[in-house]
Design an enzyme around this catalytic site. Sequence first.
Site, PDB file in Angstrom:
ATOM      1  N   GLY A 539      41.211  33.377  31.590  1.00  0.00           N
ATOM      2  CA  GLY A 539      42.378  34.152  31.211  1.00  0.00           C
ATOM      3  C   GLY A 539      42.501  35.396  32.055  1.00  0.00           C
ATOM      4  N   PRO A 540      43.587  36.106  31.937  1.00  0.00           N
ATOM      5  CA  PRO A 540      43.803  37.330  32.727  1.00  0.00           C
ATOM      6  C   PRO A 540      42.862  38.438  32.295  1.00  0.00           C
ATOM      7  CG  PRO A 540      45.572  37.025  31.132  1.00  0.00           C
ATOM      8  CD  PRO A 540      44.752  35.784  31.080  1.00  0.00           C
ATOM      9  N   PRO A 541      42.725  39.477  33.093  1.00  0.00           N
ATOM     10  CA  PRO A 541      41.837  40.592  32.722  1.00  0.00           C
ATOM     11  C   PRO A 541      42.320  41.320  31.476  1.00  0.00           C
ATOM     12  CG  PRO A 541      42.374  40.651  35.071  1.00  0.00           C
ATOM     13  CD  PRO A 541      43.278  39.639  34.455  1.00  0.00           C
ATOM     14  N   GLY A 542      41.349  41.793  30.700  1.00  0.00           N
ATOM     15  CA  GLY A 542      41.664  42.632  29.556  1.00  0.00           C
ATOM     16  C   GLY A 542      42.008  41.901  28.289  1.00  0.00           C
ATOM     17  N   VAL A 543      41.798  40.575  28.199  1.00  0.00           N
ATOM     18  CA  VAL A 543      42.132  39.849  26.973  1.00  0.00           C
ATOM     19  C   VAL A 543      40.926  39.683  26.057  1.00  0.00           C
ATOM     20  CG1 VAL A 543      44.040  38.638  28.060  1.00  0.00           C
ATOM     21  CG2 VAL A 543      41.758  37.629  28.113  1.00  0.00           C
ATOM     22  N   GLY A 544      39.752  40.169  26.447  1.00  0.00           N
ATOM     23  CA  GLY A 544      38.595  40.136  25.563  1.00  0.00           C
ATOM     24  C   GLY A 544      37.621  39.017  25.835  1.00  0.00           C
ATOM     25  N   LYS A 545      37.565  38.499  27.066  1.00  0.00           N
ATOM     26  CA  LYS A 545      36.654  37.391  27.349  1.00  0.00           C
ATOM     27  C   LYS A 545      35.193  37.844  27.268  1.00  0.00           C
ATOM     28  CE  LYS A 545      38.325  36.647  31.422  1.00  0.00           C
ATOM     29  NZ  LYS A 545      39.299  37.749  31.395  1.00  0.00           N
ATOM     30  N   THR A 546      34.901  38.989  27.875  1.00  0.00           N
ATOM     31  CA  THR A 546      33.514  39.448  27.896  1.00  0.00           C
ATOM     32  C   THR A 546      33.103  40.035  26.556  1.00  0.00           C
ATOM     33  OG1 THR A 546      33.738  39.933  30.257  1.00  0.00           O
ATOM     34  CG2 THR A 546      31.898  40.960  29.096  1.00  0.00           C
ATOM     35  N   SER A 954      56.486  25.853  41.534  1.00  0.00           N
ATOM     36  CA  SER A 954      57.329  25.822  40.339  1.00  0.00           C
ATOM     37  C   SER A 954      58.665  26.532  40.505  1.00  0.00           C
ATOM     38  CB  SER A 954      56.573  26.441  39.152  1.00  0.00           C
ATOM     39  OG  SER A 954      56.259  27.793  39.429  1.00  0.00           O
ATOM     40  N   LYS A 997      54.514  32.306  30.873  1.00  0.00           N
ATOM     41  CA  LYS A 997      55.919  32.403  31.270  1.00  0.00           C
ATOM     42  C   LYS A 997      56.819  32.649  30.071  1.00  0.00           C
ATOM     43  CE  LYS A 997      55.219  29.480  35.335  1.00  0.00           C
ATOM     44  NZ  LYS A 997      55.539  28.232  36.041  1.00  0.00           N
TER      45      LYS A 997
END
Length: 1054
Positions: A539-546, A954, A997
């Site tokens: 996912g993109p940075p800052g979404v809470g993966k770590t 796309s 999107k």
Amino acid sequence: MQQCPRAVAAAGLLPPAAAAAGRRAAGARGWLAEGGAHRQQQPRWFSEGGAGEGDSYTGRFWRYLTGRNGGSAGGSSAKAAAEGGAEAASGDAVVGARRAGSRAEAAEGASKAEGGSGGSAGSNGGSSGDAMGGAGSLVPNNPESRYREVLAVPLAVRPLFPGGIMPVTVSNNQLIKELVELRRQGAQAYVGAFLRKGADARAAAAAAGGDFAVPNQDELLGTSVSPADAVVGAEAELEDPSDLLHSVGTFAQVHTIVPTDQGAQLLLLGHRRIERTALVEKDPLRLSITHLKEQPYNAHDDMLRATTMEIISTLKELLHLHPLYNEQMRNFIQFGADFHDLSRLADLATSLTSGDSKALQAVLEQLDVPERANQALVLLKKEVELCKLQADIGKRVEEKINKDQRRYFLMEQLKSIKKELGLEKDEKTALVQKFRERLEPVQEHLPEAAAKVVEEELEKLQAIEPASSEFNVTRNYLDWLTSIPWGQYSQEKLDVAAAKEVLDEDHYGLDDVKDRILEFIAVGKLRGTTQGKILCLVGPPGVGKTSIGRSIARALNRKYYRFSVGGLSDVAEIKGHRRTYVGAMPGKMVQCLKTTQTSNPFVLIDEIDKLGRGYQGDPASALLELLDPEQNSGFLDHYLDVPVDLSKVLFMCTANVLDTIPGPLLDRMEVIRLSGYIFDEKVAIARTYLEPQARTDAGVPEGAIKVTDAALAALVDDYAREAGVRNLKKQLEKIYRKAALQLVRMGVVPAQPAEPAAQQAEQEKEQHAEPLAAAEQQHAKPLAAAEEQQQQQAAHGEHAAPGADHPGSRAAQLAAHAEGAAATAMAESLIVIDKGDLKEYVGQPPYPADKIYADGTPAGVVMGLAWTALGGSTLYVEAASVERGEGKGSLKATGQLGDVMKESATIAHTYARKFLESLPAEQLPGGSAGASFFADHAIHLHVPAGATPKDGPSAGCTIITALLSLALNKPALPDLAMTGEVTLTGKVLPIGGVKEKTLAARRSGVKHLVFPEGNRRDWDELTEDVKAGLKPHFVEHYDQIYALAFGQQAQQAQ
């Protein structure tokens, strides 16, 4: 300071009486020149009893200075001569030279023949090591009347004082030649020793390794230098080289000439002060001089007598501090010198000091004896202080060395005593015992291969000497082998409800990740055991993966270990180094097991999409074994070289994109996609998590600052549009920092706890201690039963849901970090931040409006949807005709388009031309150019913003729609955005990033979305709050898009 006696001895300097006695006592040393019989006829150096020993005046004074009370009394001149010879035989030739100088001074007024006492001059006879002249008489013949012109010898560092001896190296061949010629003629050679100007700067430059712009001795003495080697300077062009010398010098006798590699070394004996008056000759430098006399003074003045005594006292102190001056002082005393002669005493004291050349030259130039004595006393006092400092430094160093040595000896004795008593074993035995004690708890779970290796290494350790390099290698290897928790597992929490509460407490949303963890717990609960898995969050940075990794570890009660592989290019970081390398270490997984001390930790591998690749190997390939559930049960580390079971480890990887992850590695992981947060989710996260954390970090009391809902909504919409919430957190921290500054200016300070109240509560507690103790005894049995029940529940995996007081809960963490004012609460808000106040706190909104054409797009402009690593975004495709003419049809694309997007533009141009030609004439608008538009028009296609790189397939349907809108001169449907790849036949192919999107379309206020039919399932998986307010249109062929954008459907939609 006087010169070292060794240099004098090496120069062959021996007084006559000492030489004669030396031959009788020591056996005729090699440095004695011929003509000794003639030198034996010289007068005695001092009268009977005048030596520096016995009960004479000088003997008693010497014992007073050096603190010696013993010694035999002597009085015969034969004994003194014998002692002088012994000194000469032992290499101490300075005594003889000093005595010669003293005798010469005493006989200055006598009239003797030229060189009458000088003896014959010795020749070197071709021998390289002998002195170039014999040890002739040191007695001058009335130098004031005979020596009005002298050869000048420049001194580099310090001046020569009367009565002193100094070796000087000269390189002027002409000067050496004249001096040798005088010695061969049997005459005494006298020179004028003058100190160079700028001697301090020269000495400093020599100490620093640099150069000083003063001519060398050859230039001063007028020696010719070849043009190739000449140094051009202002000094070399002086008409009078003597200007580079001080005016006052010392009339000195050349006692010895010794050849050297640089020229010759002269041993000079100072007699009296002189002053240069004129230049006589340049090569060699010959000067006209005047002999200076001291100003008369009253030797019986009390002040001068006190000064004399102070100088003598200081000399005695200096002799006790530094033994180096003892020999020089003994020589001075043994010459029969009178310590009541203040002039000679001042010169002696000055020559003993290590002062700078300027101060020494000032003493030499001083003809006023009382003033000279004062200057000498100041220099002598400074020398005493330096000696004290030196002694203090030496004492500290010696004490430290003695302390360390004493400690070392005591430790060695202690080891020996303990070893004899059996209280301590040697190093090897203690190490072996320590390693065996480590293995005792895991002995039953230790694999057979590991146990065999451990035993072999223990036997090797006992056979190796501790001083061997192999000893340390084996010890480190056993240290790692015995530190791994073989078969030791931490007890997991297999409670679905408790795990869900923990995950919901720490993170908002992320339902896919939470459901997968709950599934993992449910499977482990049903099976009774858990197996390791490999998950990958994308996912993109800052979404809470770590951050969610730590919550998962807490929910499962597993030890947490994280390491990042971003930019990693060394395989040894994963698989470890070979033990043959110096400083070898195991890989990250073995380090993880040693750190966590459990075989089933939760391991988070961060930034796996940013793996590097260098000459050390490919880390992505090394991870294949680590992240394969079928292989990691026998993971082989290069350092341990023993299989390690990692099948119980739960791996979780994080990545921003999947394109850079190798296919074989990606195939081993279970991918979970994390899209960006929508507006409602960001507002909830800000209220629930980010704002309390920002308030605590800023030290703001709870309730002191209030951020309104309108302000928070504007902050999310105008300042933090990215997919994650990292930037939103930064904006909130900025707001609370500025608010904290306002609170301090308003006078808000943290409330201090009331100590008297706390003390009163403690006293009340002590007063009621006895009743409470009785109550505790009554309730002891029910509490013990409750604890036993809790232990039984823990043994069966039934754990209660952690509440707010759990040590790892978010509330507990915030309470632990709250300090000062942050730990207090206020009933009324002091600062209220509304939407209009945001500019004051966080500045102007950084994001412009996504919807550039607020009133609708003109002809040739269509909105598209794009996916980025930061989430989704909207972009416009603009088309314009730049040239018209028959056969001018062409396409030019700008906007930093990638290769794939340029191919899409080419395909779109071909299909739009074909599609326009296939339209019936009645469907063409009246203002259009007809079916031949693309054949006769050069078209420029642009995708703003031009500074942002863009690529991907796309955008095909968006480019076709923009070209047809330009050709038909008809704008597309307002509030329409589309995405999809189009083929040459008009087929619309599926794309990725539907959720991203969709979120971008919502931010831009779009109502109608066009997706390929193949993405209908992706749309159905979206939550209702994401799809709210949007109307999707799923198409299989471009005809459907044309009908929606320009046909009857467009009119119906409007």
